[in-house]
Design a protein around this motif. Sequence first.
Motif, PDB file in Angstrom:
ATOM      1  N   SER A 403      -9.521   7.585   8.662  1.00  0.00           N
ATOM      2  CA  SER A 403     -10.647   7.594   9.605  1.00  0.00           C
ATOM      3  C   SER A 403     -10.211   7.210  11.021  1.00  0.00           C
ATOM      4  O   SER A 403     -10.906   7.496  11.992  1.00  0.00           O
ATOM      5  N   LYS A 404      -9.051   6.556  11.117  1.00  0.00           N
ATOM      6  CA  LYS A 404      -8.539   6.135  12.426  1.00  0.00           C
ATOM      7  C   LYS A 404      -7.430   7.050  12.942  1.00  0.00           C
ATOM      8  O   LYS A 404      -6.712   6.713  13.883  1.00  0.00           O
ATOM      9  N   GLY A 405      -7.276   8.207  12.300  1.00  0.00           N
ATOM     10  CA  GLY A 405      -6.236   9.132  12.728  1.00  0.00           C
ATOM     11  C   GLY A 405      -4.876   8.814  12.168  1.00  0.00           C
ATOM     12  O   GLY A 405      -3.848   9.301  12.670  1.00  0.00           O
ATOM     13  N   GLY A 406      -4.839   8.005  11.101  1.00  0.00           N
ATOM     14  CA  GLY A 406      -3.578   7.618  10.481  1.00  0.00           C
ATOM     15  C   GLY A 406      -3.207   8.520   9.329  1.00  0.00           C
ATOM     16  O   GLY A 406      -3.676   9.659   9.216  1.00  0.00           O
ATOM     17  N   THR A 407      -2.362   8.001   8.445  1.00  0.00           N
ATOM     18  CA  THR A 407      -1.863   8.773   7.319  1.00  0.00           C
ATOM     19  C   THR A 407      -1.928   7.961   6.043  1.00  0.00           C
ATOM     20  O   THR A 407      -1.872   6.725   6.084  1.00  0.00           O
ATOM     21  N   CYS A 408      -2.020   8.659   4.899  1.00  0.00           N
ATOM     22  CA  CYS A 408      -2.122   7.983   3.608  1.00  0.00           C
ATOM     23  C   CYS A 408      -0.815   7.324   3.193  1.00  0.00           C
ATOM     24  O   CYS A 408      -0.796   6.463   2.323  1.00  0.00           O
ATOM     25  N   THR A 409       0.294   7.712   3.810  1.00  0.00           N
ATOM     26  CA  THR A 409       1.572   7.070   3.516  1.00  0.00           C
ATOM     27  C   THR A 409       2.484   7.140   4.727  1.00  0.00           C
ATOM     28  O   THR A 409       2.746   8.223   5.266  1.00  0.00           O
ATOM     29  N   GLY A 410       2.953   5.989   5.159  1.00  0.00           N
ATOM     30  CA  GLY A 410       3.838   5.948   6.304  1.00  0.00           C
ATOM     31  C   GLY A 410       5.290   6.157   5.943  1.00  0.00           C
ATOM     32  O   GLY A 410       6.073   6.647   6.742  1.00  0.00           O
ATOM     33  N   GLU A 411       5.671   5.758   4.696  1.00  0.00           N
ATOM     34  CA  GLU A 411       7.081   5.874   4.338  1.00  0.00           C
ATOM     35  C   GLU A 411       7.345   6.007   2.846  1.00  0.00           C
ATOM     36  O   GLU A 411       8.410   6.465   2.446  1.00  0.00           O
ATOM     37  N   HIS A 412       6.411   5.631   1.992  1.00  0.00           N
ATOM     38  CA  HIS A 412       6.688   5.705   0.552  1.00  0.00           C
ATOM     39  C   HIS A 412       6.699   7.143   0.048  1.00  0.00           C
ATOM     40  O   HIS A 412       7.316   7.439  -0.967  1.00  0.00           O
ATOM     41  N   GLY A 413       6.011   8.014   0.729  1.00  0.00           N
ATOM     42  CA  GLY A 413       5.916   9.395   0.298  1.00  0.00           C
ATOM     43  C   GLY A 413       4.675   9.645  -0.533  1.00  0.00           C
ATOM     44  O   GLY A 413       3.908   8.736  -0.858  1.00  0.00           O
ATOM     45  N   VAL A 414       4.492  10.910  -0.911  1.00  0.00           N
ATOM     46  CA  VAL A 414       3.278  11.353  -1.609  1.00  0.00           C
ATOM     47  C   VAL A 414       3.415  11.205  -3.121  1.00  0.00           C
ATOM     48  O   VAL A 414       2.606  10.551  -3.773  1.00  0.00           O
ATOM     49  N   GLY A 415       4.450  11.833  -3.684  1.00  0.00           N
ATOM     50  CA  GLY A 415       4.672  11.754  -5.119  1.00  0.00           C
ATOM     51  C   GLY A 415       3.451  12.120  -5.920  1.00  0.00           C
ATOM     52  O   GLY A 415       2.788  13.138  -5.673  1.00  0.00           O
ATOM     53  N   ILE A 416       3.128  11.259  -6.874  1.00  0.00           N
ATOM     54  CA  ILE A 416       1.930  11.421  -7.692  1.00  0.00           C
ATOM     55  C   ILE A 416       0.746  10.705  -7.047  1.00  0.00           C
ATOM     56  O   ILE A 416      -0.351  11.243  -6.929  1.00  0.00           O
ATOM     57  N   GLY A 417       0.994   9.466  -6.593  1.00  0.00           N
ATOM     58  CA  GLY A 417      -0.099   8.585  -6.203  1.00  0.00           C
ATOM     59  C   GLY A 417      -0.897   9.022  -4.996  1.00  0.00           C
ATOM     60  O   GLY A 417      -2.099   8.758  -4.910  1.00  0.00           O
TER      61      GLY A 417
END
Length: 457
Positions: A403-417
């Motif tokens: 909602s603030k223009g960020g991302t769901c993961t900054g460094e761990h990656g997407v993977g499954i979770g």
Amino acid sequence: MNLIEQLKTILSEEQVTTNDVILEQHSHDESYHTPHLPDVVVFPNTTEEVSKVLQFANDNKIPVVPFGLGSSLEGHVVPEYGGISLDMSQMNQVLEIRNQDFLVRVQPGVTRTQVNKELNKHGLFFSVDPGADATLGGMAATNASGTTSVRYGIMRDQVRDLEVVLADGTVIHTGGLSAKSSSGLHLNGLMVGSEGTLGIITELTLRVFGIPEKITAARATFPTIQNAVDAVVAVMSAGIPMARIELVDTRSIQQVNTSLETTFEEAPTLFLEFHGSEAALQYDVAFTQDILKDYNCMNFAFEQDSKARNALWELRHNLAYSFIHSAPGKKLMVTDASVPINELPSAILHSRAKIEEMNLDAAIVGHVGDGNYHVLMMIDLSNPYEIEQAKILNEHIVNFALSKGGTCTGEHGVGIGKAKYQALEHGAAYEVMKSIKKTLDPNNILNPGKIFRDINE
């Protein structure tokens, strides 16, 4: 002839195994995601062998999941559909150090510690420091970063060239040796962070840096998280070239004191590190202290000798393991999100408020110099309520960041979770990503189920 026998005709018998212990080791990473056994683990030694394995797998539509050290945190190496776990640990040579070009060429199984040991002989170092002694191939696959990214950049910034084997066995190079190029599409950027879904990395050419003349570390404590995070924003706004600036909250410090029998002040704490010349560092440290005082800094302690400095960062890196060892039988669930720097105070305070509202035992740490923060929780995987609570908190953190223009993961990656957030975060661009995946891997053999969980829908 069955799968195992066919693979033994492509590789040697010693490179192919169905040993129960090795299968189990390749069924999981460090995450809470459900393990799955591969059908077989293979250990290639060369790019040619990787190419042959992929040709065989593609012809027979067999899943292939690349494996480094298994230190990932979102289930990247879990072979959900069985198939081949492609262990890259035998491809672990530092191939070339081009010290005058500030480049190093390595195989994917080389670890961060291994490459820095070799680079140190030339007065150089590789900057990306995710904490775990991960393989460089795995770090590129997940676009890792870590404590030093605030100054030196993330994994994507360091990759000059990759050798990649595509799903059909074709071998390509994605870049070159020059510092910049305006030629063609940016394939380095495409492959870095693709988590083995578009190709298998078999060689990396990476940018390295000269070891700084002087390094100084410090700890700064504050009465509140708001003070600490506001101080970070102020330091960054002042243009001070921080090498590292990390937040460790009160709960984290309490855990450190308990597990390591230390006596750190139990308050929100910033770990800082300065790199540069003697004269520049004196100015930067003094300027930083003045700024921190404006945000009610209670204590500012230097760690100047290398032993004390290394101990400080070892403490930060081992924080997750301190939580793991404190709760036998439970599993660490750690989520990360990233927001624009100016949104960082509200994001962290919002997360802490939600943790307390849900009456959870969770810690917040982060590479706050670049807006990336983490929440750590220990959960009992046999307790549905604990799992559900952790998922609710994770959802809350991600949605707030988006909602603030960020991302769901900054460094761990997407993977499954984090796969379920891809369409929400990227919108129509996610469909473009899926079309690229389908073009490069039409049979969906490369790490299926990661990033693109809806690829066959």
